[in-house]
Design an enzyme around this catalytic site. Structure first.
Site, short mmCIF file in Angstrom:
data_model
loop_
_atom_site.label_atom_id
_atom_site.label_comp_id
_atom_site.label_asym_id
_atom_site.label_seq_id
_atom_site.Cartn_x
_atom_site.Cartn_y
_atom_site.Cartn_z
N ASP A 36 11.36 -10.60 46.31
CA ASP A 36 11.15 -10.31 47.75
C ASP A 36 10.93 -9.03 48.04
O ASP A 36 10.40 -8.58 49.07
CB ASP A 36 12.87 -10.43 48.38
CG ASP A 36 12.98 -12.02 48.66
OD1 ASP A 36 11.97 -12.88 48.69
OD2 ASP A 36 14.17 -12.23 49.02
N ASP A 69 12.95 -22.55 48.20
CA ASP A 69 13.55 -21.66 47.91
C ASP A 69 15.18 -21.99 47.35
O ASP A 69 15.49 -23.21 47.40
CB ASP A 69 13.74 -20.82 49.31
CG ASP A 69 14.29 -19.37 49.23
OD1 ASP A 69 14.52 -18.66 48.01
OD2 ASP A 69 14.20 -18.71 50.09
C1 DGJ Z 1 14.47 -15.63 50.34
C2 DGJ Z 1 12.75 -15.70 50.13
O1 DGJ Z 1 12.63 -15.13 49.10
C3 DGJ Z 1 12.21 -15.08 51.21
O2 DGJ Z 1 10.72 -14.89 51.05
C4 DGJ Z 1 12.48 -15.84 52.70
O3 DGJ Z 1 11.84 -17.06 52.44
C5 DGJ Z 1 13.89 -15.90 52.79
N1 DGJ Z 1 14.44 -16.55 51.33
C6 DGJ Z 1 14.14 -16.79 53.92
O4 DGJ Z 1 15.44 -17.31 53.95
#
Ligand code: DGJ
Length: 734
Positions: free
Chosen positions: A543, A473
């Site tokens: 997301d 991430d």
């Molecule tokens: C952002 C990601 O896109 C989410 O899926 C998740 O992993 C969060 N970060 C976790 O902090």
């Protein structure tokens, strides 16, 4: 494959040996011609040594005449240098268009004129050396044509063979030149967090469109992809389309310039904004690759070519990549509140419905209880996992799944042991504020000690734990991009070196831990590009997991990226994003158009929901190779507020088509638009079968490809947020 290697050291000694392979050099005309797939690309050396694009488009016959370089320009206000279709041009003379290379020499000279020096042809790769007319600035222009798709990769290696350092102020990998036309439509992708991959379409007019990220990474504001179509009324599957994508996960820029004579040039590479790269004698700088392709099959044909290229020639396991497993991810179910018992309970439930990979998301490390602390401290949290990760991983394996873990290696929370020990490891300008985003700062991966730390903890994590997958991430953009520890003249090189080190770490980890797969995530789709895809197996587009919003996001995504690398989760209803309620079937069908994941809180599911999920996952497994590897046809796009959306994936062998149809809401009793599949064998016989939903009894059980494609299929979806999945399967000839 036959190998043609031709090395020519001066134009006078040009080779006349017989040439095989996709790249041919005509020494009399001084032209290079590349043919692959359905594409021909021709460039030539003009009399003065300038390199010019002569043709890029539909494959020509080998006996067709080759266009010749020519010099244009009509007045003192329009010098030839500005209207010539240069392959790669230095900022020199009177150049007003975007240069490929702009340098500043220590004596104050900033004039650079690059002319042909020599070339080498090796299989699919052509390297042309150009050199300044006076100084020893040498640039290798590298062309590599993909034999199957004709997608051409272009990049430049800029070398300082002078005796003093000079500064590169602008470095663009390549320019794509298109013929003059007043009828071009430009497409590109824009977005923001939770609303990525919005397709933009606009007519091109004289002037310049700048697509750019100044954010230190790819960004979600604009994605480094473009497509240009000729024709005022572009159709999905007909028409000439030129497209390109920049393989770079740092700040970048693509300029689309159209001059007053309607000639178009597209130049892409590092953004010149805040850019400076000091090149000492003997040093070189490689630009990213700027890919370009052509299709006469409309924008649909262009994206199918790009998908094929990505899956067969870009992603790490290409051309024999594994299908994406069905995964479970804990994020939306448990947030930061992960622990051994809770994750094991979820894992049991996930396994019961057919999940193949269990991924524990954020929260397992350091003092991480929310997003204020812990990033940078990559030890297992002893309160949450008193016995380390092993018991959970063993349990996941016992349940027949492999195990994946979330990491965010390039970031640090100020509230962390790492930051307390190394406050100088982040991007910063001394004495200036350090702007936080999501309560975190960006580690300066250009620093050798940071690079070693990041590689070291990941290597240890993967060595000590049986981890098959990393969700990697990256949850903020850069600010105060200072690198105070570097010599002053090198500080802006942070934009290049940080990304290079990211790629190197990914490559080294993959080499040492070959079974580990990696997903590129950046708070959703802010780091999706052909650069990171060379090192990662899949990406997380957004997301936003609302299944209806996702249709549009996934549709936009599909213009540039293959469904086979796209992850999509089934999450809870009502969805947190819009508070929209949808059926579990609808959520599944929306997510089944790529790599399927489950992100719902399984602790809250009813027995009926488990049963539905089990059936849907079994159906997905039946069609997933077609969905992930097949050719995508956007039959009805969920664009411009459309109530409907239909995608078709046609298997590589053409024997199976999988169709997903979605309805937002029925209005005024209107029926669903008739569906016209594409790409089927016209004379072949196909049987139709509903995998989820019911087919109208008037639909014949089987008919010819021609029938389905021209008579069409009438389905009877009615209501709100309805969806169905059906297949067309080729019937064996008796
Ligand atoms: C952002 C990601 O896109 C989410 O899926 C998740 O992993 C969060 N970060 C976790 O902090």
């Amino acid at each position: 494959m036959s190998v043609g290697l031709i090395s020519v050291t001066s134009p006078l000694k040009a080779a006349t040996a017989p040439q095989s392979g996709p790249i041919r050099y005509d020494s009399a005309a001084r032209t290079f011609r590349m043919d692959a797939g359905d594409v021909t690309y021709i460039l030539g050396v003009a009399e003065d040594g300038d390199l010019q694009t002569l043709y890029w488009g539909k494959r020509l016959r080998i006996q067709d005449p080759s266009p010749a370089p020519r010099t244009e320009g009509g007045s003192g206000f329009e010098l030839p240098i500005d209207v010539t279709p240069h392959e790669f041009v230095g900022w020199g003379g009177g150049l007003y268009v975007v240069p490929n290379l702009k340098v500043s020499f220590p004596d104050g000279n900033r004039d650079l004129v690059l002319h042909y020096l020599s070339h080498t042809i090796r299989e699919n790769t052509l390297t042309i050396k150009v050199k300044d007319i006076e100084r020893d600035v040498v640039v290798d222009l590298i062309y590599e044509m993909d034999p199957a798709t004709g997608v051409l990769a272009r990049s430049a290696r800029i070398e300082n063979r002078t005796k003093e350092a000079f500064t590169i102020e602008e470095a663009f990998a390549a320019t794509w030149n298109l013929p003059s036309s007043s009828d071009y439509q430009l497409r590109y992708l824009t977005g923001r967090w939770a609303s990525e991959f919005n397709l933009q379409e606009q007519a091109l007019h004289p002037g310049k469109v700048v697509l750019e990220s100044r954010r230190g990474s790819t960004g979600d504001e604009v994605n480094p992809w473009f497509a240009i179509e000729r024709g005022a009324q572009p159709d999905q599957d007909t028409g000439d389309v030129w497209f390109g994508a920049l393989a770079w996960s740092g700040s970048w820029q693509i300029n689309v310039e159209q001059n007053a004579a309607n000639r178009v040039r597209v130049t892409g590479g590092f953004t010149p904004f805040d850019f400076a790269y000091s090149l000492k004698p003997g040093q070189s700088l490689d630009t990213p690759k700027f890919y370009g392709g052509y299709s006469d099959g409309g924008i649909g044909g262009a994206s199918r070519l790009l998908h094929r290229f990505e899956l067969d020639a870009v992603v790490p396991q290409s051309p024999n990549r594994k299908l994406r497993p069905v995964l479970y991810n804990s994020w939306e179910a448990t947030g930061f509140d992960v622990n051994e018992a809770g994750q094991e309970a979820l894992a049991e439930k996930a396994a019961s419905i057919g999940v193949e990979r269990f991924v524990m998301d954020d929260g397992w490390f350091g003092k991480r209880k929310d997003d204020h602390a812990g990033l940078g401290d990559w030890y297992v949290n002893p309160q949450k996992f008193p016995n380390g990760l092993k018991p959970l991983i063993d349990k996941v394996h016992t349940l027949g799944m492999d195990f994946g873990l979330w990491v965010e290696p390039e970031m640090v929370n100020p509230d962390s042991d790492l930051y307390r020990a190394h406050p100088d490891w982040v991007l910063n300008f001394p004495g200036r504020p350090r702007t936080e985003g999501r309560n975190q700062l960006v580690l300066n991966l250009a620093r050798p000690d940071v690079r070693a730390y990041v590689y070291g903890f990941l290597d240890k994590l993967l060595t000590e734990n049986d981890v098959a997958f990393l969700k990697w991430d990256y949850n903020r953009n850069w600010s105060e991009p200072g690198w105070p520890a570097a010599p002053l003249e090198q500080q802006k090189q942070v934009y290049v070196e940080a990304v290079r080190n990211l790629y190197n770490i990914l490559a080294e980890l993959r080499a040492k831990h070959p079974k580990v797969e990696i997903e590129s995530c950046s708070g959703g789709g802010a780091r999706v590009d052909l650069g990171v895809l060379r090192y990662t197996d899949e990406v997380w587009p957004s997301d936003n997991t609302d299944p209806f919003d996702r249709l549009r996001i996934q549709n936009g995504f599909s213009y540039a990226y293959a469904p086979g690398v796209m992850m999509a989760w089934v999450t809870d209803s009502p969805n947190w994003m819009n508070n929209r309620s949808t059926s579990l079937e609808y959520r599944f069908l929306s997510s089944m158009q790529g790599g399927l994941g489950i992100g719902a809180n399984l602790n809250k599911w009813t027995p009926e929901e488990f049963a539905t999920a089990k059936t849907m996952i079994a159906q997905y497994k039946r069609v997933r190779s077609t969905v992930q590897e097949g050719a995508l046809y956007r039959l009805i796009s969920p664009e411009n507020g459309s109530e409907h959306s239909v995608t078709e994936s046609l298997s590589k062998d053409g024997r199976e088509a999988t169709l997903f149809a979605f309805l937002h809401s029925s209005q005024l009793g209107e029926s669903y638009p008739r569906i016209y599949p594409r790409g089927l064998d016209e004379a072949g016989e196909y049987s139709i079968r509903a995998l989820d939903g019911q087919l109208d009894s008037r639909i014949p059980q089987h008919a010819s490809g021609d029938y389905w494609m021209h008579h069409g299929i009438e389905i009877s979806l009615r209501g709100d947020f309805q969806a169905m999945l059906f297949t067309l399967e080729k019937v064996e000839a008796k």
